[in-house]
Design an enzyme around this catalytic site. Structure first.
Site, mmCIF file in Angstrom:
data_model
loop_
_atom_site.group_PDB
_atom_site.id
_atom_site.type_symbol
_atom_site.label_atom_id
_atom_site.label_comp_id
_atom_site.label_asym_id
_atom_site.label_seq_id
_atom_site.Cartn_x
_atom_site.Cartn_y
_atom_site.Cartn_z
ATOM 1 N N TYR A 105 0.673 -1.678 0.236
ATOM 2 C CA TYR A 105 -0.226 0.217 0.582
ATOM 3 C C TYR A 105 1.058 1.009 0.149
ATOM 4 O O TYR A 105 2.206 1.171 0.249
ATOM 5 C CB TYR A 105 -1.211 -0.300 1.131
ATOM 6 C CG TYR A 105 -0.495 0.248 2.820
ATOM 7 C CD1 TYR A 105 0.998 -0.390 3.318
ATOM 8 C CD2 TYR A 105 -0.571 1.150 3.514
ATOM 9 C CE1 TYR A 105 1.047 -0.940 4.191
ATOM 10 C CE2 TYR A 105 -0.052 1.793 4.469
ATOM 11 C CZ TYR A 105 0.709 1.048 5.197
ATOM 12 O OH TYR A 105 1.844 1.061 6.077
ATOM 13 N N ARG B 42 8.331 4.343 -3.849
ATOM 14 C CA ARG B 42 8.631 3.304 -3.455
ATOM 15 C C ARG B 42 7.643 2.236 -2.882
ATOM 16 O O ARG B 42 7.814 0.521 -3.205
ATOM 17 C CB ARG B 42 7.898 3.771 -1.681
ATOM 18 C CG ARG B 42 8.020 2.794 -0.747
ATOM 19 C CD ARG B 42 8.791 3.753 0.538
ATOM 20 N NE ARG B 42 7.089 4.451 1.020
ATOM 21 C CZ ARG B 42 6.810 5.266 1.451
ATOM 22 N NH1 ARG B 42 7.722 4.905 3.125
ATOM 23 N NH2 ARG B 42 4.921 5.761 2.310
ATOM 24 N N GLU C 250 11.237 2.622 14.861
ATOM 25 C CA GLU C 250 10.723 3.520 14.302
ATOM 26 C C GLU C 250 8.728 3.841 14.738
ATOM 27 O O GLU C 250 8.603 2.170 15.721
ATOM 28 C CB GLU C 250 10.030 3.020 12.336
ATOM 29 C CG GLU C 250 9.409 1.713 12.307
ATOM 30 C CD GLU C 250 9.428 1.640 10.914
ATOM 31 O OE1 GLU C 250 9.090 2.693 10.359
ATOM 32 O OE2 GLU C 250 9.769 0.395 10.296
ATOM 33 N N LEU D 235 10.534 1.291 7.384
ATOM 34 C CA LEU D 235 9.998 1.347 6.475
ATOM 35 C C LEU D 235 10.897 2.740 6.273
ATOM 36 O O LEU D 235 11.159 3.829 6.831
ATOM 37 C CB LEU D 235 9.038 2.082 5.674
ATOM 38 C CG LEU D 235 8.125 2.649 5.318
ATOM 39 C CD1 LEU D 235 7.549 1.358 4.647
ATOM 40 C CD2 LEU D 235 6.579 3.521 5.427
#
Ligand code: PDD
Length: 287
Positions: free
Chosen positions: A33, A52, A182, A207
């Site tokens: 996504y 990405r 993160e 990410l």
């Protein structure tokens, strides 16, 4: 949520939008996504999100459902049909529909694609940023490919729920070495006790945040020193400032970590400046 969704080639009423029960995204989280922030009806940081997406699809060997140009048209049309000025747009691409069997379908099936959009109240977002938010720490328990933006987000969901139940907005994953990786849906930053801006390097299992890249670009001429080096939870608690970045949170100051006050307990100057620069630039580009 907006009133119109895009599902596998058609715009449909949001209430009627549905995918097949043997969609591999549903059965195996076999999909990826992207989320774009939207300002003035325009996609923020668009090239970074497209790059990405391509990378995530490539890593999982899922075919792109359409060209970038076609996808841009569909994304913009979704925004238009939902009359979104400031908001977010969500895109999901799954490997496709096939009888449940773990290996990739052979022959390959067409990827499925879903797009939804929602408005955000920028004034409410500003008010939240002006106060700052709390984060809580949770043990890192995700797989080793968090660089791929997959829809397999159960650890993130559980972490976020832990945060919510603690009255916080985000959870920070902490690895075996005590270093923050993160957030559940954002990248983590501090301005450490020496005034150095720190965020974990992208070689690690995190990410590669598109907003993170923008912040690095925006602060390049600011005189602030950046060190892409992980920090411990203790360093974060004794930092001058902390904040998170992401297409949902934009740049959001963190004023509490596990209940401990960060800095003066109010949003710090670096986070405030970066947020203003980021939103200012995105809004100008959208104008
Ligand atoms: N999340 N890290 C994780 C685990 C994320 O899920 C996200 C984004 C980020 C920030 O990436 P970016 O700056 O490209 O948005 C970092 C999106 C917004 C979400 O899951 O809704």
């Amino acid at each position: 949520m907006g009133r119109v969704a895009y599902v596998n080639g058609r715009f449909v009423r949001h209430a009627d939008a549905a995918v097949h029960i043997e969609d591999r995204g549903y059965q195996f989280a076999d999909g990826v996504y992207e989320v774009w922030a939207v300002f003035g009806g325009r996609l923020a940081d668009s090239p970074g999100h497209f790059a990405r997406l391509k990378r995530s699809l490539g890593e999982l060997r899922i075919s792109a459902p359409m060209t970038d140009a076609a996808l841009t048209i569909v994304l913009n049309e979704t925004l238009r049909r939902n009359r979104i000025s400031d908001g977010m747009i969500y895109l999901q691409v799954n490997r496709g529909v096939a009888p449940r069997d773990h290996p990739f379908p052979n022959p390959e099936v067409s990827p499925s694609i879903v797009i939804t959009a929602k408005a955000i109240d920028l004034a409410a977002s500003e008010a939240r940023a002006a106060k700052g938010v709390g984060v809580v720490s949770v043990a890192e328990n995700r797989w080793g490919r968090c660089d791929i933006k997959t829809v397999g987000l159960l650890p993130n969901v559980l972490a976020k729920q832990t945060a919510r139940e603690a009255g916080a907005v985000e959870a920070w994953f902490v690895d075996d070495l005590g270093l923050v990786t993160e957030g559940a849906s954002s990248n983590a930053w501090i301005v450490d006790a020496d005034g150095v801006l720190r965020t974990r390097d992208i070689q690690a299992n995190i990410l590669r945040g598109v907003t993170r890249n923008s912040v690095i670009r925006l602060m390049a001429d600011s005189g602030i020193t950046l060190d892409e080096r992980a920090f411990t939870l203790e360093e974060a608690k004794s930092a001058r400032e902390a904040f998170i970045t992401g297409a949902g949170s934009l740049i959001l100051p963190v004023v509490r970590i596990d209940g401990a006050i960060v800095g003066d307990g109010v949003p710090g100057p670096v986070a405030k400046r970066l947020r203003a620069l980021y939103i200012g630039e995105a809004s100008v580009r959208a104008a």
